[in-house]
Scaffold this motif. Structure first.
Motif, PDB file in Angstrom:
ATOM      1  N   THR A 239       5.517   0.359 -12.306  1.00 20.37           N
ATOM      2  CA  THR A 239       4.133  -0.132 -12.265  1.00 20.37           C
ATOM      3  C   THR A 239       3.543   0.054 -10.869  1.00 20.37           C
ATOM      4  O   THR A 239       2.384   0.472 -10.717  1.00 20.37           O
ATOM      5  CB  THR A 239       4.089  -1.624 -12.656  1.00 20.37           C
ATOM      6  OG1 THR A 239       4.582  -1.778 -13.989  1.00 20.37           O
ATOM      7  CG2 THR A 239       2.668  -2.178 -12.580  1.00 20.37           C
ATOM      8  N   THR A 240       4.351  -0.236  -9.849  1.00 21.13           N
ATOM      9  CA  THR A 240       3.915  -0.068  -8.456  1.00 21.13           C
ATOM     10  C   THR A 240       3.647   1.397  -8.151  1.00 21.13           C
ATOM     11  O   THR A 240       2.608   1.753  -7.580  1.00 21.13           O
ATOM     12  CB  THR A 240       5.003  -0.593  -7.491  1.00 21.13           C
ATOM     13  OG1 THR A 240       5.566  -1.789  -7.992  1.00 21.13           O
ATOM     14  CG2 THR A 240       4.443  -0.806  -6.106  1.00 21.13           C
ATOM     15  N   PHE A 241       4.611   2.248  -8.509  1.00 22.71           N
ATOM     16  CA  PHE A 241       4.494   3.669  -8.186  1.00 22.71           C
ATOM     17  C   PHE A 241       3.270   4.284  -8.873  1.00 22.71           C
ATOM     18  O   PHE A 241       2.544   5.087  -8.276  1.00 22.71           O
ATOM     19  CB  PHE A 241       5.761   4.425  -8.597  1.00 22.71           C
ATOM     20  CG  PHE A 241       7.044   3.800  -8.099  1.00 22.71           C
ATOM     21  CD1 PHE A 241       7.088   3.106  -6.896  1.00 22.71           C
ATOM     22  CD2 PHE A 241       8.216   3.889  -8.842  1.00 22.71           C
ATOM     23  CE1 PHE A 241       8.263   2.511  -6.440  1.00 22.71           C
ATOM     24  CE2 PHE A 241       9.398   3.305  -8.398  1.00 22.71           C
ATOM     25  CZ  PHE A 241       9.418   2.617  -7.195  1.00 22.71           C
ATOM     26  N   ASP A 242       3.036   3.907 -10.131  1.00 23.28           N
ATOM     27  CA  ASP A 242       1.880   4.438 -10.868  1.00 23.28           C
ATOM     28  C   ASP A 242       0.571   4.019 -10.207  1.00 23.28           C
ATOM     29  O   ASP A 242      -0.403   4.786 -10.204  1.00 23.28           O
ATOM     30  CB  ASP A 242       1.904   3.942 -12.318  1.00 23.28           C
ATOM     31  CG  ASP A 242       3.034   4.563 -13.129  1.00 23.28           C
ATOM     32  OD1 ASP A 242       3.621   5.570 -12.670  1.00 23.28           O
ATOM     33  OD2 ASP A 242       3.352   4.027 -14.215  1.00 23.28           O
ATOM     34  N   TYR A 243       0.547   2.795  -9.672  1.00 25.54           N
ATOM     35  CA  TYR A 243      -0.666   2.301  -9.006  1.00 25.54           C
ATOM     36  C   TYR A 243      -0.926   3.055  -7.705  1.00 25.54           C
ATOM     37  O   TYR A 243      -2.061   3.446  -7.408  1.00 25.54           O
ATOM     38  CB  TYR A 243      -0.537   0.805  -8.725  1.00 25.54           C
ATOM     39  CG  TYR A 243      -1.742   0.191  -8.036  1.00 25.54           C
ATOM     40  CD1 TYR A 243      -2.749  -0.415  -8.776  1.00 25.54           C
ATOM     41  CD2 TYR A 243      -1.875   0.227  -6.650  1.00 25.54           C
ATOM     42  CE1 TYR A 243      -3.867  -0.969  -8.150  1.00 25.54           C
ATOM     43  CE2 TYR A 243      -2.980  -0.321  -6.009  1.00 25.54           C
ATOM     44  CZ  TYR A 243      -3.967  -0.921  -6.765  1.00 25.54           C
ATOM     45  OH  TYR A 243      -5.064  -1.454  -6.124  1.00 25.54           O
ATOM     46  N   VAL A 244       0.120   3.273  -6.922  1.00 22.49           N
ATOM     47  CA  VAL A 244      -0.045   3.881  -5.597  1.00 22.49           C
ATOM     48  C   VAL A 244      -0.307   5.383  -5.683  1.00 22.49           C
ATOM     49  O   VAL A 244      -1.091   5.937  -4.896  1.00 22.49           O
ATOM     50  CB  VAL A 244       1.211   3.616  -4.727  1.00 22.49           C
ATOM     51  CG1 VAL A 244       1.100   4.335  -3.376  1.00 22.49           C
ATOM     52  CG2 VAL A 244       1.407   2.120  -4.504  1.00 22.49           C
ATOM     53  N   GLU A 245       0.314   6.049  -6.655  1.00 26.65           N
ATOM     54  CA  GLU A 245       0.226   7.509  -6.730  1.00 26.65           C
ATOM     55  C   GLU A 245      -1.218   7.997  -6.833  1.00 26.65           C
ATOM     56  O   GLU A 245      -2.013   7.486  -7.625  1.00 26.65           O
ATOM     57  CB  GLU A 245       1.017   8.023  -7.938  1.00 26.65           C
ATOM     58  CG  GLU A 245       1.116   9.537  -7.980  1.00 26.65           C
ATOM     59  CD  GLU A 245       2.020  10.044  -9.092  1.00 26.65           C
ATOM     60  OE1 GLU A 245       2.365  11.235  -9.069  1.00 26.65           O
ATOM     61  OE2 GLU A 245       2.383   9.234  -9.982  1.00 26.65           O
ATOM     62  N   GLY A 246      -1.544   8.968  -6.008  1.00 28.43           N
ATOM     63  CA  GLY A 246      -2.867   9.588  -6.046  1.00 28.43           C
ATOM     64  C   GLY A 246      -3.920   8.901  -5.210  1.00 28.43           C
ATOM     65  O   GLY A 246      -5.027   9.421  -5.041  1.00 28.43           O
ATOM     66  N   ARG A 247      -3.614   7.731  -4.663  1.00 29.58           N
ATOM     67  CA  ARG A 247      -4.594   7.043  -3.819  1.00 29.58           C
ATOM     68  C   ARG A 247      -4.722   7.784  -2.488  1.00 29.58           C
ATOM     69  O   ARG A 247      -3.787   8.446  -2.042  1.00 29.58           O
ATOM     70  CB  ARG A 247      -4.215   5.573  -3.641  1.00 29.58           C
ATOM     71  CG  ARG A 247      -4.262   4.848  -4.984  1.00 29.58           C
ATOM     72  CD  ARG A 247      -4.164   3.352  -4.920  1.00 29.58           C
ATOM     73  NE  ARG A 247      -4.199   2.807  -6.282  1.00 29.58           N
ATOM     74  CZ  ARG A 247      -5.300   2.432  -6.924  1.00 29.58           C
ATOM     75  NH1 ARG A 247      -6.472   2.482  -6.308  1.00 29.58           N
ATOM     76  NH2 ARG A 247      -5.252   1.982  -8.167  1.00 29.58           N
ATOM     77  N   GLU A 248      -5.883   7.654  -1.877  1.00 29.41           N
ATOM     78  CA  GLU A 248      -6.240   8.544  -0.772  1.00 29.41           C
ATOM     79  C   GLU A 248      -5.210   8.631   0.345  1.00 29.41           C
ATOM     80  O   GLU A 248      -4.903   9.705   0.836  1.00 29.41           O
ATOM     81  CB  GLU A 248      -7.600   8.129  -0.190  1.00 29.41           C
ATOM     82  CG  GLU A 248      -8.022   9.037   0.942  1.00 29.41           C
ATOM     83  CD  GLU A 248      -9.515   9.115   1.122  1.00 29.41           C
ATOM     84  OE1 GLU A 248      -9.932   9.697   2.128  1.00 29.41           O
ATOM     85  OE2 GLU A 248     -10.255   8.594   0.276  1.00 29.41           O
ATOM     86  N   PHE A 249      -4.668   7.487   0.749  1.00 26.32           N
ATOM     87  CA  PHE A 249      -3.757   7.496   1.890  1.00 26.32           C
ATOM     88  C   PHE A 249      -2.286   7.356   1.480  1.00 26.32           C
ATOM     89  O   PHE A 249      -1.425   7.099   2.310  1.00 26.32           O
ATOM     90  CB  PHE A 249      -4.164   6.406   2.884  1.00 26.32           C
ATOM     91  CG  PHE A 249      -5.533   6.647   3.461  1.00 26.32           C
ATOM     92  CD1 PHE A 249      -5.730   7.568   4.478  1.00 26.32           C
ATOM     93  CD2 PHE A 249      -6.640   5.974   2.952  1.00 26.32           C
ATOM     94  CE1 PHE A 249      -6.994   7.806   4.991  1.00 26.32           C
ATOM     95  CE2 PHE A 249      -7.918   6.206   3.462  1.00 26.32           C
ATOM     96  CZ  PHE A 249      -8.095   7.128   4.489  1.00 26.32           C
ATOM     97  N   ALA A 250      -2.015   7.542   0.197  1.00 25.56           N
ATOM     98  CA  ALA A 250      -0.632   7.542  -0.288  1.00 25.56           C
ATOM     99  C   ALA A 250       0.006   8.896   0.003  1.00 25.56           C
ATOM    100  O   ALA A 250      -0.696   9.905   0.173  1.00 25.56           O
ATOM    101  CB  ALA A 250      -0.611   7.258  -1.788  1.00 25.56           C
ATOM    102  N   PRO A 251       1.334   8.944   0.083  1.00 28.62           N
ATOM    103  CA  PRO A 251       2.006  10.238   0.300  1.00 28.62           C
ATOM    104  C   PRO A 251       1.667  11.211  -0.827  1.00 28.62           C
ATOM    105  O   PRO A 251       1.392  10.809  -1.959  1.00 28.62           O
ATOM    106  CB  PRO A 251       3.492   9.870   0.283  1.00 28.62           C
ATOM    107  CG  PRO A 251       3.541   8.398   0.568  1.00 28.62           C
ATOM    108  CD  PRO A 251       2.285   7.831  -0.007  1.00 28.62           C
TER     109      PRO A 251
END
Length: 466
Positions: A239-251
């Motif tokens: 759930t965390t990874f899906d939320y963070v993925e693709g966000r502007e300052f995410a890896p």
């Protein structure tokens, strides 16, 4: 190797040096600043002839006392205007990224960090704001600091910090229909009290917690501070990874793959020990509402304010004083109590999911004429998304007043104040005397419970209405 808790793993990885018999020199990955607690810190640096050590590690946004109407105009309040101008100047002079008023990324600091991908698992984050604990929802160690500590982080990217004790709060089972993350956290606080976690860093666990969305997890971690905790955190998962993925300052790309592999290790090892543990059943949790002047004074919405015999005799005078302020009596039922204002917003419940829940509940209905309802998105990004999804139109058709992003009536440092003597059902995090304005009376609740109060004009069980 000795089994470690999630907290131990993140904390220990950031200790630069241990001081015998004292605190540790603790490295900070991300420093968040706003207009209220940073001016004195920058002034301190200037007085000592120091520069910001790692400006790229600091993100700034004004949020606490900015107006939520006519943000394109000059801020009328002199103190608020001065603070925002000072933040702007300090960021320009020190090469710090600033999401200023009207910037597309402006918003409440604890909404902006996660939604842009600045907040990531395994990080350490600090801010001159107690609700920095919000970011712990990502498996980060995040906590509020004082102004002198803000100066310390600006100067060194480190902070002197003793290691807190460890607590685990496990909530098992499935939340009932109409029961939200806000109800879960208000229930836990009502059980432990406002000092129940003092000196601890809390890890939340159990099936009820892991089933929450990231927005729900942020709500739970946000209010850790209301039971005295130094912070709260939840182990990262898919759930965390899906939320963070693709966000502007995410890896991105290969860096993302490496990051996720590392983040998957961020969980409490089997056999790791905590200084204190509590276990609760999700089935015991109903929609919650506070009735007093601290977040621990809460009960199920279908319940009653405790009677005299249910209160410790030593606490009874203070308890009665709180009820006198609220205009309530021992043993009172909450259902049917009058509501004057409804506020949906803040770093606790001002995210897009909260506005979706609210809009879904009130669609096709009309707000009670006796209620003033303010809906304040937590950021410009949330505002834009709400417009895109048609949520703003639904809410305005129901009679709700949409305002521009900011902390707003959570703490009344701006023009959004609840008048003296008026009752407010609020999705924010504190119900202290005068928190939402001098003499105001605040009842903390979820967006769903707030929606029910706005529609009926009285405290109403959302399970009965929706």
């Amino acid at each position: 190797m000795e089994p470690k808790t999630l907290f131990d793993k993140v904390w220990d990885a950031h200790v630069v040096e241990k001081i015998d018999g004292g605190p540790s020199v603790f490295y900070i990955d991300k420093h968040l600043i706003h207009e209220v607690t940073s001016p004195q810190a920058f002034a301190g640096l200037e007085a000592r002839g120091l520069k910001v050590f790692r400006p790229e590690k600091t993100i700034a946004t004004p949020d606490h006392n900015i107006p939520t109407e006519n943000q394109h105009l000059t801020i009328k309040d002199e103190l608020s205007r001065k603070q925002v101008e000072t933040l702007t100047a300090n960021c320009e002079n020190n090469n710090i990224t600033l999401y200023g008023l009207n910037h597309p990324y402006n918003g409440i600091v604890h909404v902006v960090g996660p939604e842009l991908g600045h907040t990531q698992p395994g990080m350490t984050l600090v801010c001159g704001d107690s609700h920095t604990s919000t970011h712990g929802a990502f498996g980060a160690v995040a906590f509020g600091i004082g102004t002198s500590e803000v100066e310390m982080v600006l100067a060194t990217q480190c902070i002197l910090q003793p290691k807190p004790k460890k607590m685990r709060i496990t909530v098992e089972g499935k939340l009932q229909k109409g029961v939200t993350a806000k109800d879960l956290t208000l229930y836990v606080i009502s059980q432990l009290g406002t000092g129940g976690a003092t000196g601890y860093f809390v890890e939340y666990a159990g099936s009820a917690v892991s089933s929450l969305s990231m927005e729900g997890r942020m709500t739970v971690c946000n209010m850790s501070i209301e039971m005295g905790a130094r912070g709260g955190m939840i182990a990262p998962d898919q759930t965390t990874f899906d939320y963070v993925e693709g966000r502007e300052f995410a890896p991105k790309g290969e860096e993302w793959t490496k990051a996720v592999a590392k983040w998957k290790e961020l969980k409490t090892d089997e056999g790791a020990t905590f200084d204190k543990e509590y276990v609760f059943k999700a089935s015991d949790i109903e929609p919650m509402l506070t009735y007093g002047t601290n977040p621990g004074m809460g009960t199920a919405i279908s319940g009653s304010i405790p009677k005299a015999e249910d209160i410790e005799s030593s606490e009874l005078p203070t308890f009665k004083k709180s009820l006198d302020y609220m205009g309530y009596k021992l043993g009172d039922k909450l259902l049917g109590k009058k509501v004057d204002y409804v506020f949906v917003g803040s770093c606790t419940n001002g995210r897009i999911e909260d506005l979706r829940v609210l809009a879904s509940a009130v669609k096709g209905k009309q707000k009670a004429e006796s209620v003033t309802a303010w809906i304040v998105p937590g950021s410009k990004q949330v505002e834009k998304q709400a417009q895109k999804e048609g949520l703003v139109e639904i809410l305005e058709e129901a009679g709700f007043k949409m305002r521009q992003p900011g902390c707003s009536a959570c703490l009344a440092m701006n023009d959004d104040k609840i008048p003296a003597g008026k009752y407010s059902v609020s999705t924010s995090n504190r119900n202290f005397e005068g928190r939402q304005g001098p003499g105001s009376r605040t009842m903390l609740a979820s967006p769903l419970t707030a929606a029910a109060a706005a529609i009926t004009g009285v405290i109403t069980d959302p399970r009965e209405l929706f």
